[in-house]
Design a protein around this motif. Structure first.
Motif, PDB file in Angstrom:
ATOM      1  N   SER A  45       0.790  -1.235   0.000  1.00 61.07           N
ATOM      2  CA  SER A  45       0.000   0.000   0.000  1.00 61.07           C
ATOM      3  C   SER A  45       0.825   1.290   0.000  1.00 61.07           C
ATOM      4  CB  SER A  45      -0.930  -0.003   1.227  1.00 61.07           C
ATOM      5  OG  SER A  45      -0.137  -0.022   2.403  1.00 61.07           O
ATOM      6  N   LYS A  46       2.087   1.187  -0.418  1.00 63.13           N
ATOM      7  CA  LYS A  46       2.939   2.392  -0.370  1.00 63.13           C
ATOM      8  C   LYS A  46       4.018   2.276  -1.443  1.00 63.13           C
ATOM      9  CE  LYS A  46       6.586   3.784   2.409  1.00 63.13           C
ATOM     10  NZ  LYS A  46       7.516   3.825   3.378  1.00 63.13           N
ATOM     11  N   PRO A  47       4.406   3.366  -2.084  1.00 66.93           N
ATOM     12  CA  PRO A  47       5.486   3.250  -3.088  1.00 66.93           C
ATOM     13  C   PRO A  47       6.877   3.247  -2.433  1.00 66.93           C
ATOM     14  CG  PRO A  47       4.629   5.482  -3.056  1.00 66.93           C
ATOM     15  CD  PRO A  47       3.861   4.728  -2.004  1.00 66.93           C
ATOM     16  N   PHE A  48       7.816   2.572  -3.094  1.00 62.69           N
ATOM     17  CA  PHE A  48       9.213   2.537  -2.621  1.00 62.69           C
ATOM     18  C   PHE A  48      10.110   3.071  -3.742  1.00 62.69           C
ATOM     19  CE2 PHE A  48       7.288  -0.088   0.493  1.00 62.69           C
ATOM     20  CZ  PHE A  48       8.126  -0.086   1.599  1.00 62.69           C
ATOM     21  N   PRO A  49      10.372   4.395  -3.733  1.00 62.88           N
ATOM     22  CA  PRO A  49      11.129   4.994  -4.849  1.00 62.88           C
ATOM     23  C   PRO A  49      12.544   4.456  -4.978  1.00 62.88           C
ATOM     24  CG  PRO A  49      10.429   6.669  -3.249  1.00 62.88           C
ATOM     25  CD  PRO A  49       9.942   5.363  -2.726  1.00 62.88           C
ATOM     26  N   GLN A  50      13.107   3.903  -3.894  1.00 63.87           N
ATOM     27  CA  GLN A  50      14.486   3.384  -3.976  1.00 63.87           C
ATOM     28  C   GLN A  50      14.555   2.051  -4.719  1.00 63.87           C
ATOM     29  OE1 GLN A  50      12.403   3.332  -1.361  1.00 63.87           O
ATOM     30  NE2 GLN A  50      13.391   2.572   0.493  1.00 63.87           N
TER      31      GLN A  50
END
Ligand SMILES: Cc1cc2nc3c(=O)[nH]c(=O)nc-3n(C[C@H](O)[C@H](O)[C@H](O)COP(=O)(O)OP(=O)(O)OC[C@H]3O[C@@H](n4cnc5c(N)ncnc54)[C@H](O)[C@@H]3O)c2cc1C
Length: 475
Positions: free
Chosen positions: A301-306
């Motif tokens: 439920s959340k983006p992980f830009p790394q």
């Protein structure tokens, strides 16, 4: 499907019998809530082998099957805080390795050049022809390949070659990982396997614009346009043999006559279940199977830009991990975790601001372990590792979940012991011990797919289709 397309192009009337109610086998897709997932393969190399099929049929592949080249092949994470980005561009990657791991460009360049030579010399021998016909060995390129036997580094393990040539431990582990691309153990598979990374670094990695499932979906449509008839929910129970010739197949009680039969079922159950009264090639069928996998499909439920499309979180003890997979047939408490996130490149695969994670851990093939209990234990180890590396609380972000284990892979595709790639390549003679693409006993029976020559993985399966259709004369 690739074989069906090629034979339809040769003017055969082709019928495909598929046990499942969907096509593609391991290369298929499914949805969990608003997330789309590719069930199996996630890494796409050599897309030209798919293009070839459209072009063979007089079609422009770009109209039916689109893909793009990746600038970043994979992001790597180690427990000691080291990070490495595998850039598709070789010069940029050499600079990255020099900067992050302090390995001179010249060292890695030498290693990559040696691997290229191996690939170029073996391609005509191992990959593009039947290994089991004398005329293959009489070709000039094959003889040149054989003359260069020692340059293949076949008598030493991949790990020993990597240690001797690269030395730096992170880089050794990085290149050892390529043994897993055909389900093998880097501490056993021969040094020849340095050529596997060549497919990725030299030819590049790709992603279909609609996800991996589009490889199967677009070939299914192409096959139908070529007149191939598909029978889904039709498990073949027997290949019918009369006077040393295949005369068709039996599905439940129905017999379907044919002038020739090609089996894409794993070669072990093909013999044991569909050809039980025929002579069994015992040595070939008893080859050690490749590794399998446990896969967690998570809606996050959340983006992980790394993170990028492909991400690896390495084990701190790689030798112990492979000992568990191949020797004790268990799972390491510190496994290498692969996270594939297709919505990075195919945004419709997850709702906005969320991500579809395919989290795969290499596992032993299925010898009757308690996979439900093992997967639950593994889930804890994997979440702890990801939390540590990403500074996150992954368990609280999982809003959809499905888990695939080796026994489920076996049930869904009939792959013997749930192996991902047929036989492993741990034995230096493995390439020669794989089953040929034809039967020595039954003149019009052929075999394709990842459990026979030239091996597993999408590119090799597509090449097996080409080899089979080259062996079959026009009707
Ligand atoms: C989790 C996972 C990850 C992978 N990752 C990669 C990757 O990143 N890149 C890559 O290139 N490769 C990867 N692979 C390997 C790749 O998926 C396989 O090598 C390839 O898809 C095998 O294709 P196949 O046609 O030989 O077998 P399958 O895909 O297993 O197809 C066999 C088909 O035959 C059908 N069948 C079996 N028995 C019968 C019967 N009796 N009657 C009728 N139908 C029958 C099955 O239902 C199935 O549809 C991965 C595999 C898995 C499972």
């Amino acid at each position: 499907m690739a074989t069906a397309i090629r034979l339809a192009k040769k003017a055969y009337a082709v019928e495909v019998f598929e046990a499942n109610d969907y096509v593609g086998g391991k290369l298929s897709t499914f949805n969990l809530g608003n997330y789309r997932f590719d069930a199996g393969p996630s890494l796409f190399t050599m897309p030209q082998f798919v293009d070839d099929l459209f072009e063979l049929c007089g079609e422009n592949s770009e109209e039916f099957f689109e893909y793009k080249r990746k600038d970043i092949s994979c992001r790597y994470f180690w427990e000691d805080g080291k990070r490495l980005t595998a850039y598709g561009d070789t010069d940029r990657f050499l600079s990255e390795v020099e900067e992050k791991l302090r390995v001179p460009k010249s060292t890695l360049k030498r290693y990559l050049n040696k691997a290229k030579k191996k690939f170029d010399r073996t391609r005509p021998l191992f990959l593009e022809r039947s290994l089991h016909q004398w005329k293959t060995y009489l070709r000039k390129q094959t003889l040149e390949g054989i003359a260069n036997y020692f340059s293949f580094e076949i008598d030493t393990s991949l790990n020993s070659i990597n240690q001797a040539q690269l030395k730096e431990p992170h880089l050794v582990q990085f290149y050892n990982r390529f043994a897993t691309y055909n389900g093998s153990n880097p501490y056993k598979t021969p040094g020849m396997m340095t050529l596997v990374q060549h497919l990725e670094q030299y030819y590049g990695t790709y992603i279909p614009k609609k996800g991996m499932g589009d490889i199967s979906a677009s070939l299914y449509e192409l096959a139908k346009r070529m007149g191939v008839v598909f029978h889904l929910n039709s498990s073949v129970a027997e290949i019918l043999i009369e006077n040393k010739r295949a005369i068709g197949v039996r599905v439940k009680k129905e017999k379907h006559a044919a002038d020739l039969v090609v089996s894409n079922m794993d070669i072990v159950p093909t013999y044991r279940k569909l050809l039980p009264r025929q002579k069994q090639p015992i040595k070939t069928l008893s080859q050690e199977r490749s590794s399998s996998a446990v896969i967690f499909y998570w809606g996050i439920s959340k983006p992980f830009p790394q993170l990028d499309l492909h991400n690896i979180f390495f084990s701190d003890d790689y030798a112990a991990e492979f000992d568990a997979i191949f020797n004790t047939k268990t799972l390491s408490h510190d496994p290498t975790v692969y996270v594939n996130i297709t919505c990075k490149d195919v945004p419709t695969d997850a709702p906005e601001g969320k991500e579809n994670w395919f989290v795969m851990i290499n596992a032993p093939h299925n010898t009757g372990q308690d996979w439900t209990a093992m997967a639950q234990q593994l889930r804890e180890w994997v979440i702890t590792k990801l939390n540590r590396n990403l500074n996150a609380d992954i368990a609280s972000l999982i809003e959809e979940e499905w888990i695939m284990t080796p026994d489920i892979i076996e049930q869904r595709t009939q792959s013997y012991l749930g192996a991902l790639y047929g036989a492993s390549s741990n034995d230096k003679m493995a390439a020669f011990l794989r089953h040929p693409n034809f039967s020595r006993e039954i003149s019009n029976l052929y075999f394709c797919g990842g459990s026979v020559h030239p091996g597993g993985g999408i590119p090799l399966c597509l090449l097996s289709a080409k080899i089979v259709s080259d062996l079959i004369p026009a009707p």
